[in-house]
Scaffold this motif. Structure first.
Motif, PDB file in Angstrom:
ATOM      1  N   GLN A  13       0.717  -1.311   0.006  1.00  0.00           N
ATOM      2  CA  GLN A  13      -0.048  -0.149   0.045  1.00  0.00           C
ATOM      3  C   GLN A  13       0.885   1.243   0.054  1.00  0.00           C
ATOM      4  O   GLN A  13       0.470   2.169  -0.677  1.00  0.00           O
ATOM      5  N   TYR A 262      -6.290  11.669  15.782  1.00  0.00           N
ATOM      6  CA  TYR A 262      -6.236  10.557  14.893  1.00  0.00           C
ATOM      7  C   TYR A 262      -5.134   9.392  14.906  1.00  0.00           C
ATOM      8  O   TYR A 262      -4.069   9.713  15.109  1.00  0.00           O
ATOM      9  N   GLY A 266      -0.762   2.579   9.603  1.00  0.00           N
ATOM     10  CA  GLY A 266      -0.550   2.281   8.293  1.00  0.00           C
ATOM     11  C   GLY A 266      -0.824   1.071   7.918  1.00  0.00           C
ATOM     12  O   GLY A 266      -1.888  -0.006   8.683  1.00  0.00           O
ATOM     13  N   SER A 267      -0.256   0.412   6.800  1.00  0.00           N
ATOM     14  CA  SER A 267      -0.803  -0.940   6.264  1.00  0.00           C
ATOM     15  C   SER A 267       0.219  -2.095   6.756  1.00  0.00           C
ATOM     16  O   SER A 267      -0.170  -3.194   6.320  1.00  0.00           O
ATOM     17  N   GLN A 328      -7.633   8.397   4.691  1.00  0.00           N
ATOM     18  CA  GLN A 328      -6.848   9.225   5.734  1.00  0.00           C
ATOM     19  C   GLN A 328      -6.600  10.587   5.439  1.00  0.00           C
ATOM     20  O   GLN A 328      -6.501  11.589   6.151  1.00  0.00           O
ATOM     21  N   GLY A 345       5.139   6.135   8.838  1.00  0.00           N
ATOM     22  CA  GLY A 345       5.533   5.730   7.283  1.00  0.00           C
ATOM     23  C   GLY A 345       5.563   7.149   6.738  1.00  0.00           C
ATOM     24  O   GLY A 345       5.099   8.074   7.037  1.00  0.00           O
ATOM     25  N   ASN A 347       4.509   8.325   3.824  1.00  0.00           N
ATOM     26  CA  ASN A 347       3.283   8.678   3.092  1.00  0.00           C
ATOM     27  C   ASN A 347       2.446   9.507   4.378  1.00  0.00           C
ATOM     28  O   ASN A 347       2.027  10.639   4.102  1.00  0.00           O
TER      29      ASN A 347
HETATM   30  N1  UDP Z   1      -3.984   5.094   4.744  1.00  0.00           N
HETATM   31  C1  UDP Z   1      -5.211   5.180   4.433  1.00  0.00           C
HETATM   32  N2  UDP Z   1      -6.245   4.812   5.537  1.00  0.00           N
HETATM   33  C2  UDP Z   1      -5.630   4.488   6.712  1.00  0.00           C
HETATM   34  C3  UDP Z   1      -4.191   4.143   7.037  1.00  0.00           C
HETATM   35  C4  UDP Z   1      -3.377   4.431   5.862  1.00  0.00           C
HETATM   36  O1  UDP Z   1      -5.728   5.426   3.426  1.00  0.00           O
HETATM   37  O2  UDP Z   1      -6.643   3.903   7.651  1.00  0.00           O
HETATM   38  C5  UDP Z   1      -2.920   5.281   3.543  1.00  0.00           C
HETATM   39  C6  UDP Z   1      -2.480   6.588   4.230  1.00  0.00           C
HETATM   40  O3  UDP Z   1      -3.056   7.724   3.573  1.00  0.00           O
HETATM   41  C7  UDP Z   1      -0.937   6.559   3.225  1.00  0.00           C
HETATM   42  C8  UDP Z   1      -0.775   4.785   3.355  1.00  0.00           C
HETATM   43  O4  UDP Z   1      -2.162   4.189   3.517  1.00  0.00           O
HETATM   44  O5  UDP Z   1      -1.126   6.895   1.815  1.00  0.00           O
HETATM   45  C9  UDP Z   1       0.215   4.215   4.032  1.00  0.00           C
HETATM   46  O6  UDP Z   1       1.532   4.676   3.766  1.00  0.00           O
HETATM   47  P1  UDP Z   1       2.761   4.894   4.826  1.00  0.00           P
HETATM   48  O7  UDP Z   1       3.935   5.123   4.031  1.00  0.00           O
HETATM   49  O8  UDP Z   1       2.294   5.969   5.797  1.00  0.00           O
HETATM   50  O9  UDP Z   1       2.741   3.515   5.596  1.00  0.00           O
HETATM   51  P2  UDP Z   1       2.980   2.059   5.395  1.00  0.00           P
HETATM   52  O10 UDP Z   1       1.520   1.434   5.292  1.00  0.00           O
HETATM   53  O11 UDP Z   1       3.949   1.865   3.857  1.00  0.00           O
HETATM   54  O12 UDP Z   1       3.748   1.445   6.499  1.00  0.00           O
END
Ligand code: UDP
Length: 445
Positions: A13, A262, A266-267, A328, A345, A347
């Motif tokens: 993601q 909030y 992350g994913s 998010q 993360g 993003n």
């Molecule tokens: N995200 C989302 N909803 C959530 C949590 C995360 O849409 O409930 C999106 C967030 O906006 C970001 C991505 O998932 O674009 C997570 O990327 P990040 O680099 O922060 O963390 P990772 O998931 O790679 O650890």
């Protein structure tokens, strides 16, 4: 303008989002786009009717429609995708028409095997590095830090690491080790792949990381394009792999301005059951309102929510709203949102910066400890939980950021960064100019 670009995201993601955003940015500049993807975690094509999609078929991956982001899986992808990816690009090249030539490959830096395919097929390769410049700088110091003994034992020291500012000694083992897995192989593959590439694209903006950009440019004498933040051009919603719960927004609509914390990790990041309960007690005891993303699988060994111990369920539901996945960016942009407790993360960190929301940081691994220290000590727009998940520290941190004077100062500094983001994207701004340079560079191939 003509010309087609082949983009290949790492199928997790936090990597799919920026690659699909980059694809949309380059499409808006007149390029045609083909997204090459694995079957597992494949993007939702119906959200991108203007792109072509090519799935590479590899037996090991096609067996599983979803895949957790992990070091093991990155190493696996670099091994098993070589043949199908090469065959796919070869076929696309031989089918390409003269009036729409394929200009280059753009692949995630962690898919370092693609450089060998680019060399073999004599196609320029641009790299997308989805982390911050600062985190990349620290990651590539791995051999130096290993040699100096920082990785030989799990240190809990708060001493600074002069070679890898702004990290503390205790951040080093977290950066490189993920539950027994070793990042060394993918770091060296990524660094070599970048050095051999035609250029590197960053999802950041110069004003945020200028000194590190200078250092990286000295060590990687290839063109660098800092054109971010990508999500300011196109949101991440279209590339979300999980369904976003819209009740997050209706619930926020009922809250007072700047009153909600909030929480989302992350994913990929995961926590233990005991840590989850400490989080819940810390949130409840802070007496603040909170919107909490508990992603299915985030609690190790649980499907979703653990049954709460007596008393905790009531304390949590009094002030909090729990969901599985949030829209998010909209949450961070909502007037009710005051603070973001994040795994940091890149993003998520950038999205928070762009909305001027101060942060509480619980970094887990990889680039997250560096992003968290930048938030705390470089930009001074949040704080790091130093002791992991401990209810008293959590409660204190929430109150420091959401209520105390130091939180108000963090908010002011975050608002200044938000302003800088807006300026860098305007005509003549740093990211605007870098994007123009990138477009010219691609057209010169
Ligand atoms: N995200 C989302 N909803 C959530 C949590 C995360 O849409 O409930 C999106 C967030 O906006 C970001 C991505 O998932 O674009 C997570 O990327 P990040 O680099 O922060 O963390 P990772 O998931 O790679 O650890």
């Amino acid at each position: 303008m003509g010309g087609r670009l082949l983009l290949f995201p790492l199928p997790f993601q936090g990597h799919i989002n920026p690659m699909l955003q980059l694809a949309s940015i380059l499409y808006s500049k007149g390029f045609n786009i083909t997204i090459i993807h694995t079957f597992c975690n494949s993007p939702n094509k119906s959200n991108y009717p203007h792109f072509a999609f090519e799935a590479i078929s590899e037996e090991t991956l096609t067996a599983s429609p979803t895949m957790q982001g992990s070091v093991t899986n990155v190493v696996l992808l670099n091994k098993v995708c070589f043949d199908p990816f090469r065959d796919c690009v070869k076929r696309l090249l031989s089918n390409a028409s003269a009036d729409e030539p394929i200009l280059c490959l753009i692949t995630d830096a962690l898919l370092y095997f693609t450089q060998a395919v680019a060399d073999l097929l004599m196609l320029p390769r641009l790299v997308l590095r989805t982390s911050s410049l600062s985190a990349f700088h620290v990651l590539r110091l791995h051999p130096v830090l290993l040699q100096k003994g920082y990785l030989s034992e799990d240190s809990h020291s708060d001493a600074p690491v002069p070679e890898a500012q702004p990290l503390k000694v205790k951040d080093i083992s977290r950066t490189y080790k993920i539950e027994g897995e070793d990042l060394a192989e993918i770091i060296s593959g990524m660094v070599m792949g970048i050095k051999a590439s035609s250029g590197i694209i960053w999802n950041t903006f110069v004003e945020l990381e200028q000194p590190v950009l200078n250092t990286i440019q000295q060590n990687f004498p290839i063109p660098s394009f800092t054109i971010g933040p990508f999500h300011k051009y196109f949101t991440a919603s279209a590339s979300s792999l999980l369904e976003q719960d819209r009740t997050a927004i209706s619930w926020l609509d009922m809250q007072a301005p700047l009153s909600v914390l909030y929480v989302s990790f992350g994913s990929v990041a995961a926590i233990d059951k005991s840590e989850f309960f400490e989080m819940a007690w810390g949130l409840a005891n802070s007496k603040q309102k909170f919107l909490w993303v508990v992603r299915p699988g985030v609690i190790r060994g649980s499907e979703w929510l653990e049954p709460f111990p007596p008393g905790l369920q009531e304390a949590v539901s009094e002030r909090g709203h729990i969901i599985k996945w949030a829209p998010q960016q909209e949450v961070l942009a909502h007037p009710a949102t005051a603070c973001f407790w994040s795994h940091c993360g890149w993003n998520s960190t950038l999205e928070s910066v762009c909305e001027g929301v101060p942060m509480i940081c619980s970094p887990s691994f990889g680039d997250q400890p560096t992003n968290a220290r930048c938030v705390e000590t470089v930009w001074k727009v949040g704080l790091v939980l130093e002791n992991g998940f401990e209810r008293e520290e959590i409660e204190r941190a929430i109150r420091r950021v959401m209520i105390d004077q130091e939180g108000k100062e963090m908010k002011m500094r975050m608002s200044c960064l938000k302003e800088k983001v807006n300026l860098c994207l305007m005509e003549g701004g740093s990211s605007y100019k870098s994007l123009e340079d990138l477009v010219s560079f691609i057209l010169s191939f």
